[in-house]
Design a protein around this motif. Structure first.
Motif, PDB file in Angstrom:
ATOM      1  N   CYS A   8      -9.362  -1.283   2.294  1.00  0.00           N
ATOM      2  CA  CYS A   8      -9.352  -2.651   1.774  1.00  0.00           C
ATOM      3  C   CYS A   8      -9.325  -3.630   2.935  1.00  0.00           C
ATOM      4  CB  CYS A   8      -8.156  -2.853   0.849  1.00  0.00           C
ATOM      5  SG  CYS A   8      -6.617  -3.046   1.763  1.00  0.00           S
ATOM      6  N   ASN A  10      -6.973  -5.300   3.951  1.00  0.00           N
ATOM      7  CA  ASN A  10      -5.699  -5.220   4.665  1.00  0.00           C
ATOM      8  C   ASN A  10      -5.517  -3.892   5.407  1.00  0.00           C
ATOM      9  OD1 ASN A  10      -4.839  -7.817   3.762  1.00  0.00           O
ATOM     10  ND2 ASN A  10      -4.429  -6.915   1.759  1.00  0.00           N
ATOM     11  N   HIS A  12      -5.766  -0.911   4.447  1.00  0.00           N
ATOM     12  CA  HIS A  12      -5.174   0.239   3.756  1.00  0.00           C
ATOM     13  C   HIS A  12      -6.276   1.253   3.541  1.00  0.00           C
ATOM     14  CE1 HIS A  12      -2.260  -2.973   2.141  1.00  0.00           C
ATOM     15  NE2 HIS A  12      -1.640  -2.287   3.063  1.00  0.00           N
ATOM     16  N   CYS A  35      -7.524  -1.811  -4.206  1.00  0.00           N
ATOM     17  CA  CYS A  35      -6.625  -1.037  -3.339  1.00  0.00           C
ATOM     18  C   CYS A  35      -5.358  -0.707  -4.124  1.00  0.00           C
ATOM     19  CB  CYS A  35      -6.291  -1.864  -2.102  1.00  0.00           C
ATOM     20  SG  CYS A  35      -4.976  -1.130  -1.108  1.00  0.00           S
ATOM     21  N   LEU A  37      -2.605  -0.061  -3.015  1.00  0.00           N
ATOM     22  CA  LEU A  37      -1.402  -0.544  -2.332  1.00  0.00           C
ATOM     23  C   LEU A  37      -1.213  -2.053  -2.461  1.00  0.00           C
ATOM     24  CD1 LEU A  37      -1.785   1.621   0.878  1.00  0.00           C
ATOM     25  CD2 LEU A  37      -0.066   1.935  -0.892  1.00  0.00           C
ATOM     26  N   CYS A  38      -2.326  -2.792  -2.390  1.00  0.00           N
ATOM     27  CA  CYS A  38      -2.176  -4.243  -2.427  1.00  0.00           C
ATOM     28  C   CYS A  38      -3.042  -4.898  -3.500  1.00  0.00           C
ATOM     29  CB  CYS A  38      -2.486  -4.852  -1.051  1.00  0.00           C
ATOM     30  SG  CYS A  38      -4.214  -4.657  -0.567  1.00  0.00           S
ATOM     31  N   ASN A  40      -6.170  -5.433  -3.447  1.00  0.00           N
ATOM     32  CA  ASN A  40      -7.343  -6.108  -2.890  1.00  0.00           C
ATOM     33  C   ASN A  40      -8.607  -5.421  -3.399  1.00  0.00           C
ATOM     34  OD1 ASN A  40      -9.549  -6.577  -0.831  1.00  0.00           O
ATOM     35  ND2 ASN A  40      -7.955  -7.899   0.002  1.00  0.00           N
TER      36      ASN A  40
HETATM   37 ZN   LIG Z   1      -4.838  -2.795   0.456  1.00  0.00          ZN
END
Ligand SMILES: [Zn+2]
Length: 149
Positions: A8, A10, A12, A35, A37-38, A40
């Motif tokens: 992503c 970020n 990740h 993503c 995790l975030c 995105n």
């Molecule tokens: Zn991410």
């Protein structure tokens, strides 16, 4: 199914499973992949290490003992060989099938040191050699085979 390594905005990294690369593109274009995790949705495909490497197949170096050519004798003549075998027979104690056991005993000094001969299977000989016992295979002439003193 195809597995893609994805990243992503970020940085990740995660894996995404898709039916095909077209499916992957369609889902990314439609911001359907996010993503984990975030969240995105600006996902990019990262080079797949396993796929990148598959082009050049690196063979691991062959590991193992080097092949040493065994000593051979030419023009010995059957007489010479027979004499040699006779000599060995005269100077060895025939322990027959107990050979591996006796050889081991002598090696570990559990039995008096002496020259012995006898029969041993290939596995026995291999095992003895691994233990550091000197074993020499010698062809016995037919008239000597099986004879015990
Ligand atoms: Zn991410």
């Amino acid at each position: 199914m195809i597995v893609f390594n994805l990243g992503c905005e970020n940085s990740h990294r995660f894996e995404g499973w898709f039916a095909s690369s077209e499916d992957f593109e369609r889902q990314v274009d439609g911001k359907l992949v996010a993503c984990p995790l975030c969240g995105n949705a600006n996902i990019a495909r990262l080079p797949n290490a396993a796929h990148v490497k598959s082009g050049a197949k690196e063979r691991p170096a062959r590991v193992g003992p080097p092949v040493v050519p065994s000593q051979q004798y030419a023009n010995m003549g059957s007489e010479v060989l027979a004499k040699l075998v006779e000599h060995i027979i005269e100077n060895t104690e025939d322990v027959g099938a107990a050979f591996p056991e006796e050889a081991r005993k002598i090696h570990y000094r559990e039995a008096p040191e002496r020259r012995i001969r006898g029969t041993a299977s290939r596995d026995d000989v291999e095992a003895l050699k691994e233990e550091g016992v000197e074993v020499v295979a010698l062809p016995l002439p037919a008239h000597r085979a099986g004879k015990t003193h």
